[in-house]
Design an enzyme around this catalytic site. Sequence first.
Site, short mmCIF file in Angstrom:
data_model
loop_
_atom_site.label_atom_id
_atom_site.label_comp_id
_atom_site.label_asym_id
_atom_site.label_seq_id
_atom_site.Cartn_x
_atom_site.Cartn_y
_atom_site.Cartn_z
N GLY A 155 13.25 -63.80 36.59
CA GLY A 155 14.47 -64.31 35.98
C GLY A 155 15.67 -63.46 36.33
O GLY A 155 15.73 -62.84 37.40
N SER A 156 16.62 -63.40 35.43
CA SER A 156 17.87 -62.71 35.69
C SER A 156 17.74 -61.21 35.52
O SER A 156 16.79 -60.70 34.92
CB SER A 156 18.94 -63.22 34.72
OG SER A 156 18.61 -62.85 33.39
N GLY A 171 15.57 -59.06 32.82
CA GLY A 171 14.70 -57.94 33.18
C GLY A 171 15.02 -56.69 32.38
O GLY A 171 14.11 -55.96 31.96
N GLU A 225 10.79 -59.68 38.97
CA GLU A 225 11.54 -60.25 40.09
C GLU A 225 12.81 -60.83 39.52
O GLU A 225 12.79 -61.80 38.77
CB GLU A 225 10.76 -61.34 40.82
CG GLU A 225 11.52 -61.84 42.05
CD GLU A 225 11.11 -63.22 42.52
OE1 GLU A 225 12.00 -63.98 42.95
OE2 GLU A 225 9.92 -63.54 42.44
#
Length: 459
Positions: A208-209, A213, A230
């Site tokens: 995600g963003s 994270g 990621e």
Amino acid sequence: MTQMIRCISPVDGEVYAERPALSISQAGDAVASATVAQLAWATRPLSERVALVKAGVEKLGEMNEQIVEELAWQMGRPVRYGGEFGGVKERAFHMAYIAAEALAPIEIERNSRSRRFIKRVPHGVVLVVAPWNYPYLTAINTVAPALIAGNAVLLKTASQTLLAGEHLVKAFTEAGIPADLFQNVFLTHDTTSRLIAARAFDFVNFTGSVSGGKAMEQAAAGTFTGLGLELGGKDPGYVMEDADLDKAVDTLIDGAMFNSGQCCCGIERIYVVASLFDRFVEKAVAIVSQYKLGNPLQQETTLGPMAHKRFADLVREQTAEAVQAGARALIDPALFPDQHDAYLMPQILVDVDHSMRVMREESFGPVVGIMKVKDDAEAIALMNDSDYGLTASLWTSDFDRAERIADQIETGTVFMNRCDYLDPALCWTGCKDTGRGGGLSAIGYHNLTRPKSYYMRSL
């Protein structure tokens, strides 16, 4: 009062699906049942776990027609592209194929008086948090190897693709995976953070963003819970003077615009050597000008809406700022008269530089800036001038030159003469703000297990 998680369709702006979020107590019960199921699952032979995971993937394929239409409604991808099942099967079956070797014990010594070896053992309960842009492809990267390695999995999909987790779990359960072992959970951000902080999970994989994270890291602080992250990307392409120009244009522009630019490893900036720049731009404009923006449920549509109006508005802002700062927009808006809300026309920008947000911040939409460069050194410096590092795409006929450049690029993967692809035999990883950890390949198994050493001797 129960909180509802809703998917607002970008097609018409209406609620497409909604589900009640689990309370913290209900979520805890799900973790507890998964913990019990995992203990029995880990004792089953590897060959059985592999066979059941492969069967689950095949069951998912039987749902593909329904899934493709639902994805169009949920996040806007045109039905003409056929969904994600081909990639899901490729990745899951590759991980099944390499499982025995990747998970095999490392033998140090074995004789009548001594045995020393290292096993790879499952973490326990793995939480997979999958994004909306490719909910099945990104989920399977972890779901398949985690289950094969002997873990239990709780899957949380994004609200924008609310139904994806239900289909995955239904397919795997129908194939024979124990119901408590692989569960789809509807969780709020707060509940997710509270569970992580309480050490409910033995490993968390999040796609995600960057802000998402950071929230995962903050929730896990002090728990020593393993994280795979990621996050964002701003992937570059570099076209050298000996490149196949037509193939470079076709591939890089498709990599920039496919799925309305909403690809983890989509091309967001392109650097072209001066001698090819004008021809590259001319061909790129010709390709993009032929796109058909419209309802993703119609076969003739090649570019659907972005997943949400706010995503489209961000790209509009970045583009407008760049033009105000001196960039030139080359795609005629008159070619796309129906753009509104989440429906956003594609755009190519030239006369851009790295002072502009569109060349530095993640856009995740159908816009790409193209810059002229004089040589490899300038291209390398510009490609590395980014907070992100997921992939880079190099276009040349010279393997050695490509490798020399690749060695200097700060990124997780380097492609030569292709882009926007995930090879399950290679580790999918990133650096800088793109995140940490690695999925797929044998290394993916290493991240979903822990080493356990055995030293046994006879007296």
